[in-house]
Design a protein around this motif. Structure first.
Motif, PDB file in Angstrom:
ATOM      1  N   LYS A  66       0.835  -1.146  -0.035  1.00  0.00           N
ATOM      2  CA  LYS A  66       0.007  -0.009   0.199  1.00  0.00           C
ATOM      3  C   LYS A  66       0.883   1.311  -0.048  1.00  0.00           C
ATOM      4  CE  LYS A  66      -3.737   2.407   2.420  1.00  0.00           C
ATOM      5  NZ  LYS A  66      -4.648   2.235   3.714  1.00  0.00           N
ATOM      6  N   LEU A  67       0.597   1.986  -1.068  1.00  0.00           N
ATOM      7  CA  LEU A  67       1.514   3.446  -1.264  1.00  0.00           C
ATOM      8  C   LEU A  67       0.311   4.631  -0.978  1.00  0.00           C
ATOM      9  CD1 LEU A  67       3.652   2.665  -4.406  1.00  0.00           C
ATOM     10  CD2 LEU A  67       4.282   1.995  -1.870  1.00  0.00           C
ATOM     11  N   ALA A  68       0.447   4.923   0.052  1.00  0.00           N
ATOM     12  CA  ALA A  68      -0.633   6.036   0.387  1.00  0.00           C
ATOM     13  C   ALA A  68      -0.104   7.214   1.245  1.00  0.00           C
ATOM     14  CB  ALA A  68      -1.865   5.383   0.913  1.00  0.00           C
ATOM     15  N   VAL A 118      -0.322  13.062  -7.842  1.00  0.00           N
ATOM     16  CA  VAL A 118      -0.562  12.243  -8.690  1.00  0.00           C
ATOM     17  C   VAL A 118      -0.971  12.632 -10.409  1.00  0.00           C
ATOM     18  CG1 VAL A 118      -1.456   9.956  -9.374  1.00  0.00           C
ATOM     19  CG2 VAL A 118      -0.382  10.192  -7.178  1.00  0.00           C
ATOM     20  N   ASP A 119      -2.242  13.429  -9.953  1.00  0.00           N
ATOM     21  CA  ASP A 119      -2.691  13.974 -11.120  1.00  0.00           C
ATOM     22  C   ASP A 119      -1.692  14.897 -12.147  1.00  0.00           C
ATOM     23  OD1 ASP A 119      -5.252  12.656 -10.303  1.00  0.00           O
ATOM     24  OD2 ASP A 119      -5.877  14.632  -9.351  1.00  0.00           O
ATOM     25  N   ARG A 120      -1.094  15.616 -11.646  1.00  0.00           N
ATOM     26  CA  ARG A 120      -0.081  16.456 -12.031  1.00  0.00           C
ATOM     27  C   ARG A 120       0.986  16.025 -12.703  1.00  0.00           C
ATOM     28  NH1 ARG A 120       0.361  22.492  -9.296  1.00  0.00           N
ATOM     29  NH2 ARG A 120      -1.645  22.772  -8.868  1.00  0.00           N
ATOM     30  N   ALA A 121       1.231  14.787 -12.168  1.00  0.00           N
ATOM     31  CA  ALA A 121       2.486  13.952 -12.664  1.00  0.00           C
ATOM     32  C   ALA A 121       2.029  13.181 -13.983  1.00  0.00           C
ATOM     33  CB  ALA A 121       2.899  12.803 -11.700  1.00  0.00           C
ATOM     34  N   LEU A 122       0.623  12.848 -13.927  1.00  0.00           N
ATOM     35  CA  LEU A 122       0.168  12.264 -15.195  1.00  0.00           C
ATOM     36  C   LEU A 122      -0.240  13.058 -16.163  1.00  0.00           C
ATOM     37  CD1 LEU A 122      -2.356   9.709 -13.452  1.00  0.00           C
ATOM     38  CD2 LEU A 122      -0.399   8.994 -14.477  1.00  0.00           C
ATOM     39  N   GLN A 123       0.000  14.333 -15.789  1.00  0.00           N
ATOM     40  CA  GLN A 123      -0.285  15.507 -16.875  1.00  0.00           C
ATOM     41  C   GLN A 123       1.120  15.885 -17.201  1.00  0.00           C
ATOM     42  OE1 GLN A 123      -2.906  18.087 -15.307  1.00  0.00           O
ATOM     43  NE2 GLN A 123      -4.751  16.715 -14.928  1.00  0.00           N
ATOM     44  N   GLY A 168      -3.205   1.699  -3.418  1.00  0.00           N
ATOM     45  CA  GLY A 168      -2.989   2.817  -2.557  1.00  0.00           C
ATOM     46  C   GLY A 168      -2.909   4.068  -3.771  1.00  0.00           C
ATOM     47  N   VAL A 169      -3.047   5.490  -3.295  1.00  0.00           N
ATOM     48  CA  VAL A 169      -3.129   6.694  -4.032  1.00  0.00           C
ATOM     49  C   VAL A 169      -1.958   6.650  -4.903  1.00  0.00           C
ATOM     50  CG1 VAL A 169      -3.192   9.242  -3.973  1.00  0.00           C
ATOM     51  CG2 VAL A 169      -4.711   7.617  -2.355  1.00  0.00           C
ATOM     52  N   LEU A 170      -0.886   6.501  -4.497  1.00  0.00           N
ATOM     53  CA  LEU A 170       0.437   6.552  -5.331  1.00  0.00           C
ATOM     54  C   LEU A 170       0.425   5.496  -6.382  1.00  0.00           C
ATOM     55  CD1 LEU A 170       2.571   8.597  -4.978  1.00  0.00           C
ATOM     56  CD2 LEU A 170       3.982   6.973  -3.963  1.00  0.00           C
ATOM     57  N   ALA A 171      -0.470   4.418  -6.212  1.00  0.00           N
ATOM     58  CA  ALA A 171      -0.106   3.451  -7.223  1.00  0.00           C
ATOM     59  C   ALA A 171      -1.078   3.769  -8.243  1.00  0.00           C
ATOM     60  CB  ALA A 171      -0.904   1.833  -6.690  1.00  0.00           C
ATOM     61  N   THR A 172      -1.814   4.877  -8.211  1.00  0.00           N
ATOM     62  CA  THR A 172      -2.915   5.245  -9.422  1.00  0.00           C
ATOM     63  C   THR A 172      -1.980   6.006 -10.386  1.00  0.00           C
ATOM     64  OG1 THR A 172      -3.449   7.313  -8.351  1.00  0.00           O
ATOM     65  CG2 THR A 172      -4.844   5.421  -8.061  1.00  0.00           C
ATOM     66  N   ALA A 173      -0.805   6.255 -10.183  1.00  0.00           N
ATOM     67  CA  ALA A 173       0.366   6.677 -11.015  1.00  0.00           C
ATOM     68  C   ALA A 173       0.708   5.791 -12.160  1.00  0.00           C
ATOM     69  CB  ALA A 173       1.631   7.649 -10.383  1.00  0.00           C
ATOM     70  N   GLY A 174       0.435   4.543 -11.899  1.00  0.00           N
ATOM     71  CA  GLY A 174       0.722   3.489 -12.807  1.00  0.00           C
ATOM     72  C   GLY A 174       2.330   3.583 -12.909  1.00  0.00           C
ATOM     73  N   GLU A 175       2.493   3.242 -14.201  1.00  0.00           N
ATOM     74  CA  GLU A 175       4.085   2.998 -14.313  1.00  0.00           C
ATOM     75  C   GLU A 175       5.035   3.998 -13.782  1.00  0.00           C
ATOM     76  OE1 GLU A 175       5.646   0.306 -15.608  1.00  0.00           O
ATOM     77  OE2 GLU A 175       3.699  -0.544 -15.312  1.00  0.00           O
ATOM     78  N   LEU A 176       4.791   5.253 -13.694  1.00  0.00           N
ATOM     79  CA  LEU A 176       5.426   6.230 -13.046  1.00  0.00           C
ATOM     80  C   LEU A 176       6.245   5.975 -11.900  1.00  0.00           C
ATOM     81  CD1 LEU A 176       3.638   9.630 -13.728  1.00  0.00           C
ATOM     82  CD2 LEU A 176       5.496   8.728 -15.026  1.00  0.00           C
TER      83      LEU A 176
END
Length: 369
Positions: A201-203, A273-278, A314-322
């Motif tokens: 879990k990465l949160a 996470v959202d900004r990283a994905l952008q 966890g929330v950080l995992a939603t960054a996927g491959e990042l």
């Protein structure tokens, strides 16, 4: 008068096997017939016949599902009218669930908590959820509570188990949210069929739920899996646990947010996470660095336990491959090559509901124990 089956007779063996199947699904929750056979040691043909008999007798319930991309039928204990409850606490909210005693979720709700809210307020919100589905809290048989860490025995200064038992008149089991998510992923998610694995879990912090020999492993004092409190710098910052340089002081949400405050202003972990994905370079860098640090710590876990699968959530995992790519690279670099090659890194699939599903599993186990 019904004659009892003679010991060792064919009928007594069949009764024992029926009881074994019921015990397996009561202990582990809904399973396919293949999973029942594997867990019970009975042959698939025997399990098939027994499930048919138990279904006709109204002792189990069958429901369609999907396992590993294939259609399957889940076998669960027939509901007897009782209720199970799950309370999963986050840093600023609580996820509530009500399930029947066959572990089927009937209602759930995520609700915010302010710093001034106490457990009495949480109980009121749970009662409101029960009222919304006409559930009788008098039929509540067991409660499971998830908390972020095993090293914080109380939530906001209140004794969880004692307070909830006093208000709701049902036994309470406590566990970490990582352990509950591991149970949820084991039964219905990315850890299905895994004999030795873990949920990472990465949160707000980093923690794991460990699955050994197909069962959740908590350790002798219930603190197994607290990888966020592994020391990575003996001279590092003081952690809330009292030690210096714990992994959480470098990759927990507070550390990640603080590292970006000067350049980005106030952010939440979800914002990062959202900004990283952008393609925000600063946010990408923070997440990638966190993945590398976690990967080094996870390499130690891989060396010690040699798991088949690590499911990352966890929330950080939603960054996927990042986050997964630098985590994997650091793991491969730091772990024993044979152990690193044997472990598969997967994204968790049950999402935020994994913790609730695990809570229901734990409550059912408490009721059946």
């Amino acid at each position: 008068m019904n004659a009892r089956s003679a010991p060792g007779s064919q009928s007594s063996l069949r009764e024992a096997n029926r009881a074994r199947v019921l015990e397996v699904v009561s202990r582990h929750g809904p399973l396919t017939q293949v999973e029942i056979a594997k867990t019970s040691g009975l042959s698939p043909a025997t399990v098939s016949n027994l499930v048919r008999e138990l279904d006709h007798a109204g002792l189990v319930e069958l429901s369609p599902s999907v396992r590993n991309g294939r259609r399957a039928v889940l076998v669960a204990p027939a509901s007897g009218g009782g209720l199970l409850a799950g309370f999963v606490f986050g840093p600023d909210d609580v996820h509530l669930a009500i399930a029947d005693d066959s572990r089927k979720l009937r209602a759930q709700q995520r609700t915010p908590l302010s710093p001034d809210d106490g457990l009495t307020c949480v109980v009121r919100r749970f009662a409101d959820l029960a009222e919304s589905i006409d559930a009788d809290l008098g039929k509540l048989t067991a409660i499971a509570v998830g908390r972020p860490s095993s090293i914080t025995p109380n939530w906001r200064g209140e004794h969880l188990a004692a307070t909830l038992t006093d208000h709701l008149r049902a036994p309470v089991a406590l566990d970490t949210t990582a352990n509950l998510a591991a149970l949820g992923e084991l039964r219905t998610g990315a850890l299905q069929g895994v004999h030795n694995g873990c949920y990472l879990k990465l949160a707000d912090g980093v923690s794991t739920g460990l699955i050994l020999n197909g069962e959740l492993f908590r350790g002798s004092a219930g603190t197994a899996g607290e990888i966020g409190h592994v020391t990575i710098d003996a001279n590092g910052p003081i952690c809330p646990c009292g030690n210096r340089g714990c992994l959480n002081t470098y990759v927990g949400s507070h550390a990640l947010i603080s590292s970006l405050t000067a350049s980005h202003g106030p952010l939440s972990l979800t914002d990062i996470v959202d900004r990283a994905l952008q393609d925000d370079f600063g946010c990408r860098r923070v997440i990638e660095d966190a993945g590398r640090r976690v990967g080094i710590a996870v390499a130690g876990l891989v060396n010690l336990l040699n798991p088949e699968v690590i499911a990352v959530g966890g929330v950080l995992a939603t960054a996927g491959e990042l986050v997964l790519l630098p985590l994997r690279e650091a793991l491969d670099h730091s772990a024993i090559p044979s152990a690193a090659a044997a472990v598969e890194l997967r994204l968790a699939t049950a999402g935020a509901e994994a913790e609730l599903r695990g809570a229901v599993q734990l409550a059912a186990h408490l009721f059946n124990s």
